[in-house]
Design a protein around this motif. Structure first.
Motif, PDB file in Angstrom:
ATOM      1  N   GLU A 147     -15.560  -1.383  -8.039  1.00  0.00           N
ATOM      2  CA  GLU A 147     -14.547  -2.400  -7.754  1.00  0.00           C
ATOM      3  C   GLU A 147     -15.179  -3.413  -6.811  1.00  0.00           C
ATOM      4  N   HIS A 151     -16.374   4.850  -2.670  1.00  0.00           N
ATOM      5  CA  HIS A 151     -15.654   4.612  -3.924  1.00  0.00           C
ATOM      6  C   HIS A 151     -16.569   4.873  -5.120  1.00  0.00           C
ATOM      7  N   SER A 208      -4.339   5.245  -1.588  1.00  0.00           N
ATOM      8  CA  SER A 208      -3.983   5.258  -3.011  1.00  0.00           C
ATOM      9  C   SER A 208      -5.158   4.816  -3.879  1.00  0.00           C
ATOM     10  N   PHE A 209      -6.016   3.941  -3.330  1.00  0.00           N
ATOM     11  CA  PHE A 209      -7.257   3.572  -4.028  1.00  0.00           C
ATOM     12  C   PHE A 209      -8.102   4.842  -4.270  1.00  0.00           C
ATOM     13  N   ARG A 221      -7.095   7.968  -4.428  1.00  0.00           N
ATOM     14  CA  ARG A 221      -6.443   8.842  -5.427  1.00  0.00           C
ATOM     15  C   ARG A 221      -6.659   8.307  -6.830  1.00  0.00           C
ATOM     16  N   LYS A 222      -6.601   6.978  -6.955  1.00  0.00           N
ATOM     17  CA  LYS A 222      -6.816   6.353  -8.262  1.00  0.00           C
ATOM     18  C   LYS A 222      -8.215   6.680  -8.793  1.00  0.00           C
ATOM     19  N   LEU A 223      -9.174   6.823  -7.876  1.00  0.00           N
ATOM     20  CA  LEU A 223     -10.553   7.101  -8.297  1.00  0.00           C
ATOM     21  C   LEU A 223     -10.820   8.601  -8.433  1.00  0.00           C
TER      22      LEU A 223
END
Ligand SMILES: [Zn+2]
Ligand SMILES: [Zn+2]
Length: 324
Positions: A295, A172, A198-199, A201-203
């Motif tokens: 995070e 991440h 989805s985490f 993709r968010k990053l």
């Protein structure tokens, strides 16, 4: 929080504050990240067994006592303490600027006491000064997940399309660095881990899927952060001719046999071991430029066992951090 026997929970103990030798400093711990390597230490999966030991090698804190020969650090300074705790300075690897491979090293939270504690003593030469005013909890994962991730990214080469296998603490952070460098990041999670995908993709990942899926484009390189040997042939299958697969972990389950054609055409597999101090200096310059945001999930120090089992069970998004 002390490991007394392999495979057993850590035990809360009250010890006298440790005293630094002439070349060491004592640091009051503000935050200590929980790394997958800590699980390998606790489970006794690593070769240099030292017991009892206090785990933890992603330490952020303030210097509170310095040995009489220490010049470069002062009480009150905000510092980070990483995995690499000492090198001999004399073996062929140290002399050759590859101190990460030193023949007589010490490692924080593995062969010397680490940061699952209120105080820790470290050799002053392996302590990174940090800028004042940063968030201690958010900074802690940079000390290993970030640093080892950075070394892995460098060893993966300049390929534009990079696959990250296992989207935990290290991935991440490194996904953000790779996106900042203008690369395309493809994230591979456990099959069916929609939240992890989805985490990713968010990053900034341009694609995220299960490690059993074939990515939509051929990869130039891949980094395997998950301790799963079966990912090696899968990653080799996903990289182009001449592509490189970097294994970033200190421990991995056995790599299953695979057909030679997966390695053929100059594909490479290599591992990353530890870090050098110059990796740290380089990485901490990049952190603010790349705008890395970590995070984290904070746990009180006395709940270290819970943090470790959440990491083991894959219940975490991002990184666990202990706060004394
Ligand atoms: Zn050495
Ligand atoms: Zn680590």
């Amino acid at each position: 929080m002390i490991l007394q026997r392999y495979g057993e929970p850590l035990v809360l103990m009250d010890r006298p504050d440790p005293q630094p030798s002439a070349t060491e400093v004592r640091v009051r711990v503000a935050a200590c990240g929980v790394c997958r390597t800590d699980l390998h230490v606790v489970d006794g999966e690593l070769p240099d067994r030292t017991l009892p030991i206090i785990p933890g090698h992603e330490i952020v804190g303030r210097v509170d006592l310095i040995g009489r020969e220490v010049k470069q650090l002062q009480p009150g300074m905000r510092v980070g303490i990483p995995w690499l705790g000492y090198t001999c300075g004399q073996c062929r690897y140290c002399v050759d600027d590859r101190e990460n491979l030193c023949d007589r090293p010490q490692f924080t939270g593995y062969t010397r006491d680490g940061g699952y504690a209120t105080h820790v003593v470290a050799d002053a030469r392996y302590v990174f000064p940090l800028s004042d005013g940063g968030d201690d909890v958010a900074t802690a994962p940079l000390l290993c997940a970030g640093l080892i991730g950075w070394r892995s990214l460098r060893l993966a080469g300049d390929g534009r399309r990079i696959g990250l296998y296992g989207f935990g603490a290290a991935a991440h952070i490194i996904a953000q660095v790779a996106c900042w460098q203008g690369r395309d990041v493809l994230a591979f999670t456990k099959p069916g881990d929609g939240a992890g995908q989805s985490f990713a993709r968010k990053l900034g990942a341009c694609w995220a899927g299960g490690s059993d899926e074939t990515p939509p484009i051929e990869l130039d390189c891949a980094i395997i952060f998950a301790p799963v040997g079966a990912l090696v042939p899968l990653a080799l299958k996903a990289v182009r001719k001449g592509g490189r697969v970097v294994c970033a972990g200190i421990h991995m389950s056995d790599i299953p046999a695979f057909p030679y054609r997966l390695l053929w055409e100059e594909r490479q597999v290599l591992s990353v071991a530890n870090l050098t101090r110059s990796d740290g200096a380089e990485f901490f310059q990049i952190v603010p430029r790349a705008g890395i945001v970590t995070e984290t999930v904070a746990y009180p120090l006395i709940r270290a066992n819970e943090a470790l089992s959440d990491l083991k069970a894959g219940r975490l998004q991002g990184a666990a951090v202990l706060v004394p």
